[in-house]
Design an enzyme around this catalytic site. Structure first.
Site, PDB file in Angstrom:
ATOM      1  N   LYS A 133       0.823  -1.212   0.000  1.00 20.90           N
ATOM      2  CA  LYS A 133       0.000   0.000   0.000  1.00 20.90           C
ATOM      3  C   LYS A 133       0.851   1.254   0.000  1.00 20.90           C
ATOM      4  O   LYS A 133       0.454   2.270  -0.585  1.00 20.90           O
ATOM      5  CB  LYS A 133      -0.951   0.011   1.202  1.00 20.90           C
ATOM      6  N   LYS A 145      -7.632 -13.872  -9.232  1.00 26.59           N
ATOM      7  CA  LYS A 145      -8.816 -13.866  -8.402  1.00 26.59           C
ATOM      8  C   LYS A 145      -9.740 -12.712  -8.805  1.00 26.59           C
ATOM      9  O   LYS A 145      -9.255 -11.637  -9.155  1.00 26.59           O
ATOM     10  CB  LYS A 145      -8.354 -13.667  -6.950  1.00 26.59           C
ATOM     11  N   LYS A 186     -12.576  -6.374  -7.147  1.00 20.73           N
ATOM     12  CA  LYS A 186     -13.186  -5.117  -7.592  1.00 20.73           C
ATOM     13  C   LYS A 186     -12.129  -4.104  -7.997  1.00 20.73           C
ATOM     14  O   LYS A 186     -12.436  -3.097  -8.611  1.00 20.73           O
ATOM     15  CB  LYS A 186     -14.080  -4.545  -6.497  1.00 20.73           C
TER      16      LYS A 186
END
Ligand code: TRP
Length: 336
Positions: A119, A201, A204
């Site tokens: 991140k 996978k 979103k």
């Protein structure tokens, strides 16, 4: 209220990001089983808005999405009478225990968290201390409720391990205070892959919006995504390692209709993608229709949602206080 009175049952705690967007993958992989779990366990579901602000959020969108996730969980069958549903920032004990646990987490171990590294690379302009501290707050979420089991994806296993290390360290210094949580990877949960790249996978955050189906997608969008789904070079409808696209569609169809893989293969024997893909699309449309409609109804009924999250925060707050009081006493804070 079952959570407070039924001590025979084990406790499951799960945190969900208020991204507002749950995918078909989230549903078939995990959420579908939640209604069953709530019969057997004390289940606590928390919308983690405090975690969400470790990356920049639009305030109005965060508010809306927090309620959307709550509504979708209820629409998927979570019963606020049986499970505790609440919003993290409504229970101050999360921040309070988070602070204490900071003092029992080593800088080095927090630095090893791979999600932090990922991140901070992704949000290089905003590598804030909250992002670094994220897993400690998550440990507080879990440990506050004396959680036995945490349903998570593999990407969160390192965070669970950290929570266990913190719990063990604290218990070691002050005698047993926290239950040691275990990760819970549902046995029946299926791993649903992207429709655009079946080796990845379904997520979103896929740049290709045709790769994922959202619970709130309109029927025509769902149909389009399935008709465009990437398949394989030969046109047989069978599960096979060298046919990841078709295999993924078969498992989605099986889960959506309740049929077995064998039944599906038989049903489409001798048929081609032209029959199969729209059939999968229709099955998913019908699977998601009641969830979407229920969610829309709930979002129109703000009073009901408010009642659910207020009662949820009250129940969660009561349980969390018990743990926090114990912790405050053990570390040497004067009783208020
Ligand atoms: N980090 C989790 C995720 O991104 C969300 C989360 C926050 C969580 N607190 C939690 C999950 C506690 C399980 C238990 O998915």
């Amino acid at each position: 209220m079952s959570v407070m009175s039924d001590n025979q049952k084990k406790t499951i705690f799960s945190g969900v990001q208020p991204s507002g967007k749950l995918t078909l993958g989230n549903y078939l992989g995990a959420i579908k089983n939640f209604p069953l779990l709530q019969e057997e366990y004390n289940c606590i579901y928390c919308v983690v808005d405090m975690h969400a602000i470790t990356v920049r959020q639009d305030p109005a969108a965060l508010r809306r999405q927090t309620l959307e996730v709550l509504a979708q969980y209820i629409a998927c069958g979570l019963d606020p009478e049986k499970s505790v549903l609440f919003i993290q920032s409504h229970v101050p004990a999360h921040a309070e225990l988070g602070w204490v646990l900071n003092c029992y987490t080593m800088f080095g171990e927090a630095s090893r968290m791979t999600q932090f590294k990922d991140k901070s690379a992704k949000h290089a302009d905003n590598v804030n201390v909250g992002l670094f501290d994220y897993p400690v707050l998550m440990a507080a979420d879990i440990l506050l409720y004396q959680t036995d089991m945490v349903p998570v994806g593999v990407d969160q296993l390192q965070h669970i391990e950290l929570a266990r290390n913190i719990a063990q360290r604290f218990n070691g210094v002050y005698s047993d205070t926290f239950v040691m949580p275990e990760p819970y990877i549902p046995k029946t949960g299926a791993k649903i892959m992207s429709l655009a790249d079946p080796t990845r996978k379904m997520s979103k955050s896929d740049e290709n919006a045709n790769g994922f189906v959202l619970l709130m997608d309109k029927p025509e969008d769902i149909m389009r995504k399935f008709k465009r789904a990437v398949t394989d070079s030969d046109s047989r409808i069978i599960v096979s390692e060298d046919k990841p696209g078709v295999s993924n569609l078969i498992s989605i169809y099986a889960l959506a209709t309740g049929k077995t893989i064998e039944q599906v293969q038989e049903e489409f024997q001798g048929k081609g993608y032209g029959d199969f893909k729209p059939a999968v699309g229709e099955a998913v449309v019908e699977l998601l229709r009641p969830i979407r409609e229920k969610t829309e109804d709930l979002l129109k009924n703000k009073d009901y949602l408010e009642q659910v999250y207020r009662e949820g925060a009250q129940k969660a707050g009561y349980l969390a206080r018990k743990t926090l009081d114990k912790v405050y006493r053990k570390v040497g804070f004067v009783k208020r």
